[in-house]
Scaffold this active site. Structure first.
Site, PDB file in Angstrom:
ATOM      1  N   HIS A 245      48.091  68.949  -1.943  1.00 18.65           N
ATOM      2  CA  HIS A 245      47.715  70.348  -2.176  1.00 18.65           C
ATOM      3  C   HIS A 245      47.083  70.952  -0.924  1.00 18.65           C
ATOM      4  O   HIS A 245      47.419  72.078  -0.532  1.00 18.65           O
ATOM      5  CB  HIS A 245      46.730  70.437  -3.338  1.00 18.65           C
ATOM      6  CG  HIS A 245      46.165  71.808  -3.550  1.00 18.65           C
ATOM      7  ND1 HIS A 245      46.791  72.748  -4.333  1.00 18.65           N
ATOM      8  CD2 HIS A 245      45.033  72.391  -3.073  1.00 18.65           C
ATOM      9  CE1 HIS A 245      46.069  73.866  -4.326  1.00 18.65           C
ATOM     10  NE2 HIS A 245      44.988  73.669  -3.572  1.00 18.65           N
ATOM     11  N   GLU A 246      46.182  70.205  -0.292  1.00 19.07           N
ATOM     12  CA  GLU A 246      45.551  70.712   0.934  1.00 19.07           C
ATOM     13  C   GLU A 246      46.567  70.843   2.059  1.00 19.07           C
ATOM     14  O   GLU A 246      46.493  71.761   2.881  1.00 19.07           O
ATOM     15  CB  GLU A 246      44.392  69.801   1.341  1.00 19.07           C
ATOM     16  CG  GLU A 246      43.272  69.708   0.312  1.00 19.07           C
ATOM     17  CD  GLU A 246      42.763  71.054  -0.151  1.00 19.07           C
ATOM     18  OE1 GLU A 246      42.750  72.002   0.666  1.00 19.07           O
ATOM     19  OE2 GLU A 246      42.378  71.172  -1.328  1.00 19.07           O
TER      20      GLU A 246
ATOM     21  N   HIS B 201      48.243  74.118   1.965  1.00 18.83           N
ATOM     22  CA  HIS B 201      47.559  75.208   2.670  1.00 18.83           C
ATOM     23  C   HIS B 201      47.891  75.185   4.167  1.00 18.83           C
ATOM     24  O   HIS B 201      48.047  76.240   4.793  1.00 18.83           O
ATOM     25  CB  HIS B 201      46.046  75.087   2.479  1.00 18.83           C
ATOM     26  CG  HIS B 201      45.590  75.424   1.100  1.00 18.83           C
ATOM     27  ND1 HIS B 201      45.939  76.595   0.464  1.00 18.83           N
ATOM     28  CD2 HIS B 201      44.798  74.744   0.222  1.00 18.83           C
ATOM     29  CE1 HIS B 201      45.389  76.628  -0.735  1.00 18.83           C
ATOM     30  NE2 HIS B 201      44.694  75.515  -0.911  1.00 18.83           N
TER      31      HIS B 201
END
Length: 241
Positions: free
Chosen positions: A111-112, A115
């Protein structure tokens, strides 16, 4: 003086504020979402991935597969304190993610990375979010002092209105955050599947972890919207009296 006593009364929130229930609902939503993400992460932290990759290893592979080589991966203390810093190009993974080979850890790391990929591709909502951070922080800092100042000096509607507008900037920031977080999770699930880091049911489990995490942002935004609506109804009604 009577206006001040009306607003400042220690019993005002419970007896004179017909909209106080909005704060309670917002608090319940936030607490429930926090409990959900913690329990879901804890559950799938016990499920070891078939690849055996740690969160840090998976993050490195994902970044490289996206052609990203200028982002450092660092450990940060705490649990679920993971985040991507676009200014310093650093992806920070918490103690519970960095060295763990669980499905939950890999999902959070991915998920990071989502980004970081957004940053690389110039994802517009991420740019907007970064641009309004200073204004949103200022609004969150000044909103309540302005509202209280307006109450203290005799119910100054101008100061109160400015305070509400300042608070709305923080609400807008949270609303902009939602598509950024949902998109990062979508990218994470796709890249985990494409790279073969996770397989079959592991993808399903990761979706559950990321879905629970997304609820915290939704709950936070909902609580802020309810607070903003409460302020508008409360002080809007007073201004018409």
């Amino acid at each position: 003086m009577l206006n001040f006593l009306y607003y400042a009364s220690p019993f005002y929130g419970f007896y004179f504020d017909p909209y106080y229930w909005m704060i309670i609902v917002g608090a319940i939503l936030s607490i429930a979402a926090s409990m959900k993400v913690k329990s879901t992460f804890s559950k799938y932290s016990k499920v070891r991935s078939m690849s055996g990759m740690t969160g840090a290893t998976a993050a490195e592979r994902i970044l490289h597969s996206a052609g990203i080589y200028d982002v450092q991966i660092q450990r940060v203390s705490g649990s679920l304190t993971d985040h991507y810093d676009s200014r310093s190009k650093v992806l920070r993974l918490s103690d519970s993610v960095y060295d763990s080979s669980s499905v939950a850890a890999i999902g959070v790391a991915a998920h990071e990375c989502g980004h970081a990929i957004q940053d690389q591709k110039g994802y517009v909502p991420l740019k907007l979010k970064s641009a309004i951070v200073p204004v949103a922080n200022l609004g969150a800092t000044l909103s309540w002092p302005l509202i209280f100042a307006g109450i203290i000096i005799g119910g100054s509607q101008t100061l109160i209105t400015v305070g509400i507008l300042a608070f709305s900037l923080a609400v807008i920031f949270q609303l902009v955050t939602l598509p950024v977080e949902f998109n990062a999770s979508s990218r994470a699930v796709a890249v985990l599947s494409d790279t073969g880091i996770l397989y079959g049911d592991e993808i399903r489990d990761t979706k559950r972890v990321l879905g629970a995490a997304a609820l915290t942002y939704v709950a936070s935004a909902a609580a802020s919207i309810l607070q903003l609506l409460r302020l508008i109804l409360l002080f809007g009604n007073r201004s018409r009296d």
